[in-house]
Design an enzyme around this catalytic site. Structure first.
Site, PDB file in Angstrom:
ATOM      1  CE  LYS A  71      27.991  10.033  12.560  1.00  0.00           C
ATOM      2  NZ  LYS A  71      27.213  10.820  13.859  1.00  0.00           N
ATOM      3  CB  THR A  73      33.420   7.070  19.925  1.00  0.00           C
ATOM      4  OG1 THR A  73      33.068   7.104  20.555  1.00  0.00           O
ATOM      5  CG2 THR A  73      34.434   6.750  20.324  1.00  0.00           C
ATOM      6  NE  ARG A  94      24.702  16.516  14.933  1.00  0.00           N
ATOM      7  CZ  ARG A  94      24.133  15.438  15.382  1.00  0.00           C
ATOM      8  NH1 ARG A  94      22.501  15.261  14.811  1.00  0.00           N
ATOM      9  NH2 ARG A  94      24.556  13.374  15.154  1.00  0.00           N
ATOM     10  CE  LYS A 105      22.261   8.912  18.261  1.00  0.00           C
ATOM     11  NZ  LYS A 105      22.496   9.465  19.011  1.00  0.00           N
ATOM     12  CB  ALA A 273      21.137  13.649  10.695  1.00  0.00           C
ATOM     13  CG  PHE A 301      21.640   9.363  12.548  1.00  0.00           C
ATOM     14  CD1 PHE A 301      21.610   8.641  13.611  1.00  0.00           C
ATOM     15  CD2 PHE A 301      20.226  10.538  11.873  1.00  0.00           C
ATOM     16  CE1 PHE A 301      20.589   8.360  14.722  1.00  0.00           C
ATOM     17  CE2 PHE A 301      19.386  10.152  13.537  1.00  0.00           C
ATOM     18  CZ  PHE A 301      19.676   9.369  14.320  1.00  0.00           C
ATOM     19  CG  PHE A 381      33.876  -3.970  18.870  1.00  0.00           C
ATOM     20  CD1 PHE A 381      33.252  -3.842  19.282  1.00  0.00           C
ATOM     21  CD2 PHE A 381      34.155  -2.805  17.148  1.00  0.00           C
ATOM     22  CE1 PHE A 381      31.660  -2.766  19.416  1.00  0.00           C
ATOM     23  CE2 PHE A 381      33.394  -1.617  17.281  1.00  0.00           C
ATOM     24  CZ  PHE A 381      32.051  -1.530  18.711  1.00  0.00           C
ATOM     25  CD1 TRP A 409      34.328   3.509  23.200  1.00  0.00           C
ATOM     26  CD2 TRP A 409      35.998   1.854  24.387  1.00  0.00           C
ATOM     27  NE1 TRP A 409      34.210   2.526  24.439  1.00  0.00           N
ATOM     28  CE2 TRP A 409      34.272   1.641  24.777  1.00  0.00           C
ATOM     29  CE3 TRP A 409      36.613   0.914  24.259  1.00  0.00           C
ATOM     30  CZ2 TRP A 409      34.793   0.760  25.417  1.00  0.00           C
ATOM     31  CZ3 TRP A 409      36.233  -0.296  25.066  1.00  0.00           C
ATOM     32  CH2 TRP A 409      35.382  -0.514  26.031  1.00  0.00           C
TER      33      TRP A 409
END
Length: 556
Positions: A71, A73, A94, A105, A273, A301, A381, A409
């Site tokens: 997210k 990224t 954030r 994480k 969140a 999230f 991916f 990415w």
């Protein structure tokens, strides 16, 4: 393949003064923290208030899985793509917490060639905002305990102290502690607790305050305890507000950094969140809207947590009206939701994709509840197959969503140009009819049950006896008109992290309810969610080091 930190450390950063100059910020408008970080001055923020607002784009996601979604990224890459297309855009994100950084994480700077930098600074101490919040929180705790020791003029019941100390670290041993042990001068013996800094009410207050005056008013409303007569005792009653504000004065100023492609990014505030409201500061978002034509922000999230709170708490309080939503998913995560083991996600499996895409479907339905146009993007991916991509594309378009592949990415902004085009097309073709999910006039129970039914898909809500009493008390004290901040596992639409996909008809279990009167919402703890996480058996901290040249290694 290079790691995120290797990519970030090889990047050539521009001086933050030059980054700021591209969007009209003068050197005197900055408070520098070295060459690559700065805070934006209050004078500059005041000066641009007459500017028209840009368009506000929220980036959210399906429920997180071990397969990864990307997210942040995507948010960073989308901002870079707007830059490539010659659009005046700013990212508003954030700040990361040290807890997940050293836990499991990871950080929150994006990934690959879509990162904000300097990523080591951002993920570790940054400009000290979290330290200021931690200090203000614990100053209030110290003043409270000192009041108990020095005669307790407010007649506080030590068994009804609700203010907790905080630390920006995953430390399970501090969840439940006893303070005041020792001699008579060492304080009043009582049970106490710690929360992680990003769950502190002061974090929420800083992120929802519009200016210093608003900050002080909100700090004063914090309920720290109840008296023997059942009366709320506030930070204002303890005469703590002035000193707390002094600690938070500089933390109120948004931070300016850059992406790998020198797109400006305001990074400010960082409530989780799953246990808080999950959005960056109102001040940063509103400032960004005055600075740029397009503002890309994110909520933590999945959309069931971050987006719901962005809409029902942040937008409600700040008067924000988002123009579009980007919903991030991956084929790998959808197949995981369809029952495929993490080790097998690289193999084409249309049956599992069809089974797991119901999670995406529910998030699409939820976002439609708010009346905001949706663009679904697949974070790409190499294992994704044409058949899988085409299936997801048709699924989204059948549900009135634009669709795009994102390759940010791997390719940075260039990999997000298709997505940026879809977002611009959506902004032109579809008007946002944003509305909140529920009205202020509903009771707290009605609000809880509305979110549980409409957003989570619950068949009902059960309350512990303690939660029933707490709800009744809060209604009696006049807090029934506040929005609810649901604390829930991020891994499922339900309160059970093991229920993947799209569970239906389950019971939502509310175990505790308390008011964050300064922030202006009621926190509802469900399931087994913790406000002080713990470290895993092999925390990420084991891999982090500093070499002989002072360069940090192992940070993702």
């Amino acid at each position: 393949m290079k790691t995120d930190i290797e990519i970030a450390q090889e990047a050539v950063l521009e001086n933050i003064v030059d980054v700021a100059g591209k969007i009209g910020i003068l050197p005197d408008d900055l408070e520098l923290y070295g060459k690559y970080k700065a805070k934006i001055s209050d004078e500059y923020i005041e000066r641009i208030q007459g500017n028209p607002d840009g368009r506000l784009i929220l980036v959210t996601a399906i429920n997180p899985t071990p397969a990864g979604e990307g997210k942040t990224t995507t948010s960073v890459g989308l901002g870079q793509a707007f830059g490539i297309m010659g659009k005046k855009a700013i990212i508003a994100l954030r700040e990361p917490s040290l807890g997940p950084c050293f836990g499991v994480k990871g950080g929150a700077a994006g990934g690959g060639y879509a990162q904000v930098v300097p990523m080591e600074d951002l993920n570790l101490h940054f400009t000290g905002d979290f330290h200021a919040i931690t200090s203000a929180n614990n100053l209030l705790a110290a003043i409270l305990d000192n009041h108990l020791q020095q005669g307790n003029e407010l007649n506080i019941d030590p068994r009804q102290v609700v203010w907790k100390r905080c630390l920006d670290m995953n430390d399970r041993a501090l969840r439940n502690v006893v303070v005041g042990l020792g001699g008579r001068t060492d304080g009043v013996v009582r049970e106490d607790h710690f929360v992680i800094t990003v769950a502190s009410e002061i974090m929420a207050i800083l992120c929802l305050s519009t200016d210093i005056a608003d900050l002080k008013e909100r700090l004063g409303r914090i309920i720290v305890a109840y008296s023997y007569e059942g009366k709320p005792v506030t930070a204002s009653d303890l005469n703590a507000v002035g000193a707390m504000t002094a600690l938070l004065k500089d933390a109120m100023k948004p931070n300016l950094i850059q992406t790998l492609e020198h797109t400006p990014a305001l990074v400010h505030g960082g409530p989780f969140a799953n246990i808080a409201h999950g959005c960056n500061s109102v001040r940063a978002t509103k400032t960004a809207l005055k600075m740029a034509d397009y503002v890309i922000t994110e909520a933590g999230f999945g959309a069931d947590l971050g987006a719901e709170k962005f809409f029902d708490i942040k937008c409600r309080m700040a008067g924000l009206k988002p123009d579009a939503v980007v919903l991030v998913a991956t084929i790998r995560a959808l197949k995981y939701n369809g029952g495929v083991a993490k080790s097998d996600l690289s193999v084409e499996n249309l049956a599992a994709l069809q089974a797991g895409i119901v999670n995406l479907e529910k998030h699409i339905e939820n976002l439609h509840e708010y009346g905001v146009p949706i663009v679904v993007t697949l974070n790409s991916f190499v294992s994704d197959t044409e058949a899988e991509i085409e299936y997801v594309k048709k699924f989204c378009e059948d549900r009135e969503c634009e669709f795009s592949i994102s390759e940010v990415w791997e390719k940075g902004g260039a990999g997000g140009v298709e997505l940026a085009g879809k977002v611009l097309e959506t902004l032109e073709k579809k008007e946002s009819h944003f509305k909140v999910l529920y009205e202020d006039a509903l009771s707290l129970k009605e609000k809880i049950e509305t979110v549980a039914a409409k957003i989570y898909g619950a068949g009902g809500v059960s309350y512990t006896p303690a939660a029933e009493r707490q709800l009744g008390r809060l209604e009696e004290l006049g807090f029934g008109s506040l929005p609810v901040c649901m604390a829930k596992t991020q891994y499922s639409l339900s309160d059970d992290p093991a229920l993947l996909g799209r569970p239906v008809g389950f019971m939502m279990n509310v175990r505790e309810v308390y008011v964050s009167a300064g922030a202006g919402f009621v926190v509802v703890l469900t399931g087994a969610v913790m406000t002080m996480p713990g470290l895993p058996k092999k925390p990420a901290a084991y891999q982090i080091d500093v070499n002989e040249n002072g360069m940090i290694t192992g940070l993702f």
